[in-house]
Design an enzyme around this catalytic site. Sequence first.
Site, short mmCIF file in Angstrom:
data_model
loop_
_atom_site.label_atom_id
_atom_site.label_comp_id
_atom_site.label_asym_id
_atom_site.label_seq_id
_atom_site.Cartn_x
_atom_site.Cartn_y
_atom_site.Cartn_z
CE1 TYR A 47 -4.58 -0.07 -0.06
CE2 TYR A 47 -4.36 -1.36 1.36
CZ TYR A 47 -5.36 -0.72 0.36
OH TYR A 47 -6.26 -1.06 0.19
CD GLU A 49 -3.91 4.34 1.31
OE1 GLU A 49 -2.98 3.84 1.07
OE2 GLU A 49 -4.69 3.89 0.79
CG ASP A 192 -8.16 10.07 -24.04
OD1 ASP A 192 -7.60 9.28 -24.27
OD2 ASP A 192 -9.42 9.57 -23.63
CB THR A 218 -4.60 3.32 -22.41
OG1 THR A 218 -4.44 3.14 -23.23
CG2 THR A 218 -6.53 3.77 -22.03
CE LYS A 221 -7.67 1.66 -25.45
NZ LYS A 221 -7.85 3.21 -23.98
NE ARG A 227 -6.31 -5.02 -19.54
CZ ARG A 227 -7.14 -4.18 -20.73
NH1 ARG A 227 -8.13 -2.75 -20.80
NH2 ARG A 227 -7.10 -4.58 -21.71
N1 DSN Z 1 -11.71 0.07 -24.90
C1 DSN Z 1 -11.51 1.11 -25.75
C2 DSN Z 1 -11.25 1.20 -26.92
O1 DSN Z 1 -12.25 0.39 -27.38
O2 DSN Z 1 -11.34 2.14 -27.58
C3 DSN Z 1 -11.88 2.46 -25.12
O3 DSN Z 1 -11.14 2.55 -23.77
#
Ligand code: DSN
Length: 411
Positions: A47, A49, A192, A218, A221, A227
Amino acid sequence: MIFDTEINEIIKEEFKRQNENLEMIASENFTFPEVMMATGSILTNKYAEGYPSKRYYGGCEIVDKAEVLAIERCKKLFNCNYANVQPHSGSQANQGAYAALLNPGDIILGMDLSAGGHLTHGSKVNASGKVYTSYSYGVDENGYLNYDEIEKIALEVKPKLIVCGASAYARIIDFERFRKIADKVGAFLLADIAHIAGLVVANLHPSPFPHAHIVTSTTHKTLRGPRGGIIMTNDEELAKKINSAIFPNLQGGPLMHIIAAKAVGFKYNLDESWKTYANQVIKNCKVLADELLKEGFKLVSGGTDNHLLLMDFSNCEFSGKDAQIALEKAGITANKNSVPNEKRSPFITSGLRLGTAALSARGMKEEEMKVIAQTISLVLKNLNNDEIIKKAKETTLKLSENFPLYKDLKC
Ligand code: DSN
């Protein structure tokens, strides 16, 4: 020790599925074994925080080093001054950014979900559209962002925040132009870049810096890490607000194993080899798009500049859902997706989104993309022909066998 045979079987089954199918969901990827080692490490036990050197619990000196490393690598990668690596996801990152900039009820302007935007960009079914007063912009009849139109909407609705970035937009985003619009109406700009981050850091898509006040992404991707989410800025005051918006406002204890894994992913992204991978992702997507066009299919915007494309079945008898189901049977995993001016329901849709980041991670190149495009075409032109779908499955299985995943990994 309890050996969980049920979960072990599920993992083995999923490993087989990932290996035997062609993964074309544009937001997915295959991360590096070293990233998975960090996510599966003992760092999960701690932990912590707070932030490095300012924690609420003892014993954080060592995990501090992991978070500092992740922050420093993230800043270097995106060429920015401040980074928060604690968001559990891209959605949390966006919520954190909103909390840092806005009060409930404030006006935000983001890209419409059905035009390629994201749920968290002001959709009425998401907190972003419930807590804040949201308006949206779409794309023009050619499937492109129309900046004059966006400016017109912004002048009308006077947002406090403009959100740019998308989940299903295949073209370059002009962040500089977005900033000009934001400045004209006195709004903040949030970019974003969850989908395109891996291309941005390879200089294959213009960077949102220095134009956006805040950048979210993120890490799993096109970045191919674990993730999770990140938030970045060049503004010291905003950085402080972002930190308190994430903790204690939105999240509790940070996931230290994921933060360490983010650092590992960033190390890969900073390596020279990254550019080769990211370049191949784009080359593969262009070939896929060209081949599908040659086969007579319609693509939103007529092609792609990045890692994804959006097939448009508005004028076809079959839907995005039909296409997804048939391709799944043929060993190709993709997702149905709304298209601009969608006439079908979000559960049916008229589009199919395809991405090349995961297949490129397996080592597939232009030649394989041609085979895949022809296979997709064959399936979509013979949706109800089981024999042809069976043949297509043989083709995709052979391709998968030629590019096995995680060869040396015991599962
Ligand atoms: N789920 C993602 C996508 O497929 O683009 C976005 O959060």
